[in-house]
Design a protein around this motif. Sequence first.
Motif, PDB file in Angstrom:
ATOM      1  N   PRO A   1       0.811  -1.229   0.000  1.00  0.00           N
ATOM      2  CA  PRO A   1       0.000   0.000   0.000  1.00  0.00           C
ATOM      3  C   PRO A   1       0.840   1.273   0.000  1.00  0.00           C
ATOM      4  O   PRO A   1       0.513   2.244  -0.690  1.00  0.00           O
ATOM      5  N   VAL A   2       1.930   1.282   0.761  1.00  0.00           N
ATOM      6  CA  VAL A   2       2.785   2.469   0.820  1.00  0.00           C
ATOM      7  C   VAL A   2       3.564   2.648  -0.494  1.00  0.00           C
ATOM      8  O   VAL A   2       3.746   3.768  -0.979  1.00  0.00           O
ATOM      9  N   ILE A   3       4.017   1.533  -1.068  1.00  0.00           N
ATOM     10  CA  ILE A   3       4.736   1.613  -2.345  1.00  0.00           C
ATOM     11  C   ILE A   3       3.853   2.243  -3.410  1.00  0.00           C
ATOM     12  O   ILE A   3       4.311   3.069  -4.220  1.00  0.00           O
ATOM     13  N   ARG A   4       2.587   1.896  -3.434  1.00  0.00           N
ATOM     14  CA  ARG A   4       1.672   2.469  -4.420  1.00  0.00           C
ATOM     15  C   ARG A   4       1.559   3.978  -4.251  1.00  0.00           C
ATOM     16  O   ARG A   4       1.498   4.732  -5.233  1.00  0.00           O
ATOM     17  N   VAL A   5       1.514   4.442  -3.007  1.00  0.00           N
ATOM     18  CA  VAL A   5       1.438   5.877  -2.754  1.00  0.00           C
ATOM     19  C   VAL A   5       2.672   6.588  -3.298  1.00  0.00           C
ATOM     20  O   VAL A   5       2.574   7.646  -3.934  1.00  0.00           O
ATOM     21  N   TRP A   6       3.853   5.997  -3.078  1.00  0.00           N
ATOM     22  CA  TRP A   6       5.085   6.643  -3.541  1.00  0.00           C
ATOM     23  C   TRP A   6       5.247   6.558  -5.059  1.00  0.00           C
ATOM     24  O   TRP A   6       5.879   7.415  -5.669  1.00  0.00           O
ATOM     25  N   ARG A   7       4.670   5.543  -5.684  1.00  0.00           N
ATOM     26  CA  ARG A   7       4.684   5.514  -7.144  1.00  0.00           C
ATOM     27  C   ARG A   7       3.928   6.712  -7.702  1.00  0.00           C
ATOM     28  O   ARG A   7       4.348   7.358  -8.665  1.00  0.00           O
TER      29      ARG A   7
ATOM     30  N   LEU B   1      -2.790  10.185   4.170  1.00  0.00           N
ATOM     31  CA  LEU B   1      -2.766   9.006   3.297  1.00  0.00           C
ATOM     32  C   LEU B   1      -1.616   8.088   3.670  1.00  0.00           C
ATOM     33  O   LEU B   1      -1.770   6.861   3.714  1.00  0.00           O
ATOM     34  N   LEU B   2      -0.454   8.659   3.955  1.00  0.00           N
ATOM     35  CA  LEU B   2       0.683   7.840   4.367  1.00  0.00           C
ATOM     36  C   LEU B   2       0.394   7.104   5.669  1.00  0.00           C
ATOM     37  O   LEU B   2       0.726   5.925   5.824  1.00  0.00           O
ATOM     38  N   GLU B   3      -0.232   7.786   6.607  1.00  0.00           N
ATOM     39  CA  GLU B   3      -0.546   7.148   7.884  1.00  0.00           C
ATOM     40  C   GLU B   3      -1.555   6.018   7.703  1.00  0.00           C
ATOM     41  O   GLU B   3      -1.436   4.960   8.327  1.00  0.00           O
ATOM     42  N   ARG B   4      -2.545   6.249   6.830  1.00  0.00           N
ATOM     43  CA  ARG B   4      -3.569   5.219   6.627  1.00  0.00           C
ATOM     44  C   ARG B   4      -2.977   3.986   5.950  1.00  0.00           C
ATOM     45  O   ARG B   4      -3.246   2.852   6.362  1.00  0.00           O
TER      46      ARG B   4
ATOM     47  N   ARG C   1       8.861   0.796   8.157  1.00  0.00           N
ATOM     48  CA  ARG C   1       8.547   1.172   9.535  1.00  0.00           C
ATOM     49  C   ARG C   1       8.058   2.617   9.647  1.00  0.00           C
ATOM     50  O   ARG C   1       7.374   2.963  10.604  1.00  0.00           O
ATOM     51  N   THR C   2       8.412   3.450   8.658  1.00  0.00           N
ATOM     52  CA  THR C   2       7.994   4.853   8.692  1.00  0.00           C
ATOM     53  C   THR C   2       7.067   5.227   7.541  1.00  0.00           C
ATOM     54  O   THR C   2       6.356   6.228   7.622  1.00  0.00           O
ATOM     55  N   GLY C   3       7.109   4.444   6.469  1.00  0.00           N
ATOM     56  CA  GLY C   3       6.325   4.781   5.292  1.00  0.00           C
ATOM     57  C   GLY C   3       6.949   5.851   4.429  1.00  0.00           C
ATOM     58  O   GLY C   3       6.316   6.329   3.487  1.00  0.00           O
ATOM     59  N   LEU C   4       8.191   6.236   4.701  1.00  0.00           N
ATOM     60  CA  LEU C   4       8.852   7.300   3.960  1.00  0.00           C
ATOM     61  C   LEU C   4       9.984   6.755   3.101  1.00  0.00           C
ATOM     62  O   LEU C   4      10.670   5.800   3.495  1.00  0.00           O
ATOM     63  N   GLY C   5      10.219   7.371   1.936  1.00  0.00           N
ATOM     64  CA  GLY C   5      11.351   7.010   1.113  1.00  0.00           C
ATOM     65  C   GLY C   5      12.650   7.377   1.810  1.00  0.00           C
ATOM     66  O   GLY C   5      12.719   8.371   2.543  1.00  0.00           O
ATOM     67  N   LEU C   6      13.681   6.578   1.582  1.00  0.00           N
ATOM     68  CA  LEU C   6      14.974   6.853   2.205  1.00  0.00           C
ATOM     69  C   LEU C   6      15.565   8.144   1.646  1.00  0.00           C
ATOM     70  O   LEU C   6      15.316   8.508   0.496  1.00  0.00           O
TER      71      LEU C   6
END
Length: 354
Positions: free
Chosen positions: A120-126, A139-142, A264-269
């Motif tokens: 789910p998080v990967i889709r958001v970052w795409r 959205l990231l938190e959800r 663990r954070t949902g954020l890109g490195l």
Amino acid sequence: MGGIVLVWATSLGLCLAPPAEASLARFEYEQTEMAIPVKLVVYATDEGTANGAAEAVFHRIRQLNGILSDYDPESELRRLCDTSGEGKAVPVSEDLWRVLIQSQAIAERSQGAFDPTIGPVIRVWRLARAFQKMPPTELLERTRSLVDYRLMRLDPQARTVELTKRGMRLDLGGIAKGYAIQEALTVLRTRGIDRAMIQAGGDIGLGAPPPERAGWTIGIAPRQPQGPPSFLLCLAHTFVASSGDMWQYVVLNGKRYSHIVDPRTGLGLTDQSQVTVVGPDGMIADALATAVSVLGPEKGLPFVDETPGMAAYFVRSVDGKPQASQSARWRDLVRVDPHDGKARTSPCPPADRR
């Protein structure tokens, strides 16, 4: 999750060994599979044998893509994801089972630095990369609440998988290529071909070396895109996996985010790193490269040392300058001196040597 160009330079005349199997000829193939160029080199007695083996390899990779792909809505993986939150334990194929078992094992060992439920998080970052816009915090938190490898229940006796929370999505991008390359070498061996190399993105599988060679010459960790490798290794009967943000990243609000996301954070490195892992298992090497990218060298390299047979090299940009570090086994790899063309076993230079 590739990001490092690993140069296979078998034509350089390096890794020399006594003459052997002079009757074998070299055959090269390249096709787009899994949406990336896949390069194959085999040594065989005749063209017919080589062509048949190559066809079987590419067929096997396409088969695995139909099982493991996150992009294909008809893949077995996507069909499994469609059952999330329904309380169903779904029987899965042996291929998908093997990848999920290994994925969960590495997720547990890395305490979630590698996590197959990150979909789910990967889709958001795409979408963020596509639209050049920072994802909304809500959205990231959800989506981050759907990421937890412990929500994936595996039953070894029944070979079933249950995704316990609605909206969960699996993404095997950090391990599937390693498995596909591993399976490709298995296909070749069943056809009597052991001297082979296959490269898919930043992942490489190596069989026995070319005739009259001690190994395949592999360039490791270029310091900049399209630049020369930092050094060369002479390798055989092993796998090489890479992970990094040299090419795949997005700049949002003045900050650079990698395509590699910390589950663990949902954020890109954001630390601009490159990791290369070498070892006897393609799946594990692939997943370790991603996990070490997330963990960083301080925690990631000891994690590699705890994994039998694995070695890793980590380069991170600090104030615009590369800082290199390595795991304990990296020193044992056979390096090639490009000046005299001979393979030699020696410790790597100190990490801070330029």
